[in-house]
Design a protein around this motif. Structure first.
Motif, PDB file in Angstrom:
ATOM      1  N   ALA A 176      49.129 -36.986  27.184  1.00 58.08           N
ATOM      2  CA  ALA A 176      49.579 -37.453  28.496  1.00 58.08           C
ATOM      3  C   ALA A 176      49.185 -38.909  28.711  1.00 58.08           C
ATOM      4  CB  ALA A 176      48.982 -36.572  29.597  1.00 58.08           C
ATOM      5  N   LYS A 177      47.990 -39.258  28.266  1.00 59.55           N
ATOM      6  CA  LYS A 177      47.515 -40.628  28.481  1.00 59.55           C
ATOM      7  C   LYS A 177      48.338 -41.629  27.706  1.00 59.55           C
ATOM      8  CE  LYS A 177      42.585 -39.628  28.653  1.00 59.55           C
ATOM      9  NZ  LYS A 177      41.394 -39.983  27.858  1.00 59.55           N
ATOM     10  N   TRP A 178      48.674 -41.289  26.480  1.00 58.42           N
ATOM     11  CA  TRP A 178      49.349 -42.252  25.616  1.00 58.42           C
ATOM     12  C   TRP A 178      50.860 -42.103  25.670  1.00 58.42           C
ATOM     13  CZ3 TRP A 178      46.787 -46.256  23.357  1.00 58.42           C
ATOM     14  CH2 TRP A 178      45.390 -46.176  23.371  1.00 58.42           C
ATOM     15  N   GLY A 179      51.333 -41.199  26.496  1.00 51.64           N
ATOM     16  CA  GLY A 179      52.773 -41.130  26.726  1.00 51.64           C
ATOM     17  C   GLY A 179      53.542 -40.238  25.771  1.00 51.64           C
TER      18      GLY A 179
ATOM     19  N   LEU B 223      55.741 -42.045  37.432  1.00 47.84           N
ATOM     20  CA  LEU B 223      54.360 -42.475  37.188  1.00 47.84           C
ATOM     21  C   LEU B 223      53.892 -42.076  35.795  1.00 47.84           C
ATOM     22  CD1 LEU B 223      52.914 -41.657  40.707  1.00 47.84           C
ATOM     23  CD2 LEU B 223      53.342 -43.902  39.738  1.00 47.84           C
ATOM     24  N   GLN B 224      54.097 -40.804  35.443  1.00 46.34           N
ATOM     25  CA  GLN B 224      53.596 -40.305  34.161  1.00 46.34           C
ATOM     26  C   GLN B 224      54.105 -41.153  32.995  1.00 46.34           C
ATOM     27  OE1 GLN B 224      54.782 -36.280  33.427  1.00 46.34           O
ATOM     28  NE2 GLN B 224      53.786 -36.190  31.438  1.00 46.34           N
ATOM     29  N   ASN B 225      55.402 -41.349  32.942  1.00 48.10           N
ATOM     30  CA  ASN B 225      55.971 -42.076  31.809  1.00 48.10           C
ATOM     31  C   ASN B 225      55.511 -43.530  31.791  1.00 48.10           C
ATOM     32  OD1 ASN B 225      57.185 -39.678  31.347  1.00 48.10           O
ATOM     33  ND2 ASN B 225      59.288 -40.386  31.612  1.00 48.10           N
ATOM     34  N   GLY B 228      51.819 -43.834  30.510  1.00 48.59           N
ATOM     35  CA  GLY B 228      51.772 -43.726  29.057  1.00 48.59           C
ATOM     36  C   GLY B 228      52.268 -45.010  28.407  1.00 48.59           C
TER      37      GLY B 228
END
Ligand code: HEM
Ligand code: SF4
Ligand code: SF4
Ligand code: FES
Lengths: 217, 247
Positions: A176-179, B223-225, B228
């Motif tokens: 999730a952090k790195w997409g 936001l999520q995308n 990342g």
């Protein structure tokens, strides 16, 4: 005009970026290793001979000593670097706990679970590495003795679910952090993560049970 | 069937030294299509004129009415009571400074965030008032608009575990601002420039990937995308410095 809501940014350094890489890379390396370690040990399900045979090959290649020491080092680095994110101060811990209770948000709870399991993993894996590395090569009977008489059965019963949780949540969150976990694939990857968790738990607990019931000659 | 709603509402006036934070309970009969906006106004008109809360557009546009509704940050004007249980607990957003009861000061926070992210187009191009405005592909304009739709409600900040733990965290609303300018071809800032703003644990490396921001944003900003994307961009910026030509 007041602008004191956000503290002024401190001077930039590259350290935070590096540490973030190290945290992710060591976590990923440990997670991969833990999976391989489990597959290796679960060969005992086919009998003590299978595990001992595999172990003899790996020992002949010095994989067990060299790999073991390497993993111990990576483990220490990961624990040190990742511990930066643990809310150690009492006030922070209370804030984190209240926040999770208020929000009732699964991923936020998962993070709390990861922090709690980190402590269990840190304590038990340290002892586990020590007992393992001072008693090489790995042999089914030696492990079975530990599980049947040494009290390790209960320790493993706590460690295995803790490790499974820490690993799967960690992998999901790193994604999730790195997409890698995106808005589009989040539901699918969450489901797969839960399958992985179930699979990890089943295989490791079965292996533990096998050691518990392994006849000692 | 008409329900009788119970509201548990946080009350406190930080300006008044005698005020002690407490929860007050109110009862109200539910009406058709009742929103929290309507309910709170009726409570103030009919039961307690001292009840403080913020509203303006009552249409999910201005972002002033965000509060914690049964544990989740959300817009009061966008929330229908029929989607909630009969017991409704309302708290002010955490992280922001409390004005009183349910009203918080998001403005100061956002103002500081804008200064910190230098939320304007950085360009060395001379401005020529006589020239036609430079053209932009529709796709690019849409992509920028998608990141520019933030209404500054502060829900994502309040839901973010890291923002709750450390007040210096730039938080999702700050990251989406940076992403907005990073997507804008008129802004000449490089990745290294953006690294100065978000390349730290107060910035993108502090994000723990819990995605609470993503789940509460009432405008569904990506936001999520974008989080990342920014982390990869900043992570690569650090790695590039290793290379002799990357400095
Ligand atoms: C074999 C053991 C371990 C494995 C397989 C493992 C795996 C992982 C993985 C994959 C991550 C995600 C990395 C990231 O978010 O960048 C992670 C994060 C984390 N690990 Fe571990 N880990 C292990 C041991 C430990 C230990 C001993 C600690 C104790 C201090 C620890 C503390 C943490 C913490 C606190 C995080 C979360 C960091 C954050 O919130 O961003 N881990 N771990
Ligand atoms: S994903 Fe990051 S920014 Fe969003 S709520 Fe979680 S920690 Fe905060
Ligand atoms: S990103 Fe969404 S939740 Fe956050 S302030 Fe903007 S509109 Fe509100
Ligand atoms: S009153 Fe404007 S967003 Fe709710």
């Amino acid at each position: 005009m007041e602008t004191d809501c956000i503290a002024p940014a401190r001077p930039r350094s590259r350290a935070d970026g590096w540490l973030d890489w190290v945290q992710m890379a060591t976590g990923a390396a440990l997670a991969l290793f833990a999976c391989m370690h489990m597959l290796f040990l679960s060969s005992v399900l086919f009998g003590a001979g299978a595990l001992n045979g595999l172990s003899a090959v790996m020992d002949a290649l010095h994989l067990e000593t060299v790999g073991g020491v390497l993993i111990a080092v990576v483990f220490c680095i990961h624990a040190t670097v990742a511990a930066r994110k643990i809310p150690f101060k009492a006030a922070q811990a209370v804030t984190a706990w209240r926040h999770a209770r208020l929000l009732r948000h699964p991923e936020t709870w998962a993070w709390i679970a990861q922090v709690v399991t980190a402590f269990i993993v840190a304590a038990l894996v340290t002892i586990h590495i020590w007992t393992g590395l001072t008693d090489l090569p790995v042999q089914a009977q030696k492990s079975a003795v530990r599980v049947q008489f040494g009290g390790w059965f209960w320790a493993y019963l706590l460690l295995l679910p803790a490790l499974a949780l820490h690993l799967v949540i960690g992998a999901w969150r790193a994604g999730a952090k790195w997409g890698l976990v995106t808005r589009e694939n989040r539901a699918v990857l969450t489901r797969n993560g839960l399958y992985l968790l179930a699979g990890f738990l089943c295989l490791s607990l079965l292996t533990l049970l096998r050691f518990r019931l392994l006849p000692l000659d | 069937m008409q329900r009788s709603l119970t509201f548990n509402i946080f009350r406190h006036n930080p300006q008044d030294p005698a005020s002690v934070p407490r929860m007050d309970t109110f009862r109200l009969d539910e009406t058709d299509s009742m929103t929290l906006f309507i309910a709170l106004h009726r409570l103030r008109e009919e039961q307690d004129p001292s009840l403080k809360f913020d509203f303006c557009c009552r249409a999910g546009v201005c972002g002033s009415c965000a509060m914690v509704i049964n544990g989740r940050p959300g817009l009061a004007c966008h929330t229908k009571t029929r989607d909630l249980p009969a017991a409704i607990t309302l708290l002010p957003l955490p992280v922001f400074r409390l004005v009183g009861d349910l009203a918080v000061d998001t403005g100061t926070w956002f103002r500081a965030m804008y200064q910190r992210t230098e939320s304007w187009i950085h360009t060395r191009a001379e401005f020529d008032p006589a020239a036609q405005e430079a053209r932009m592909e529709n796709e690019v304009a849409n992509a920028i608009y998608e990141l520019d739709r933030c209404i500054e409600c502060g829900c994502c900040v309040a839901a973010c575990g890291t923002a709750n733990l450390r007040p210096d965290f730039l938080a999702p609303a700050g990251f989406i601002r940076v992403a907005r300018f990073a997507a804008d071809p008129r802004d000449q800032r490089t990745d290294a420039d953006f690294y100065e703003i978000i390349g730290s644990d107060e910035g993108i490396f502090g994000c723990m990937g819990l995605l609470a921001c993503e789940d509460v944003c009432p405008k569904h900003l990506p936001l999520q995308n974008q989080l990342g994307y920014l982390r990869r961009k900043m992570g690569l910026t650090v790695l590039k410095r290793l290379l002799p030509f990357g400095r």
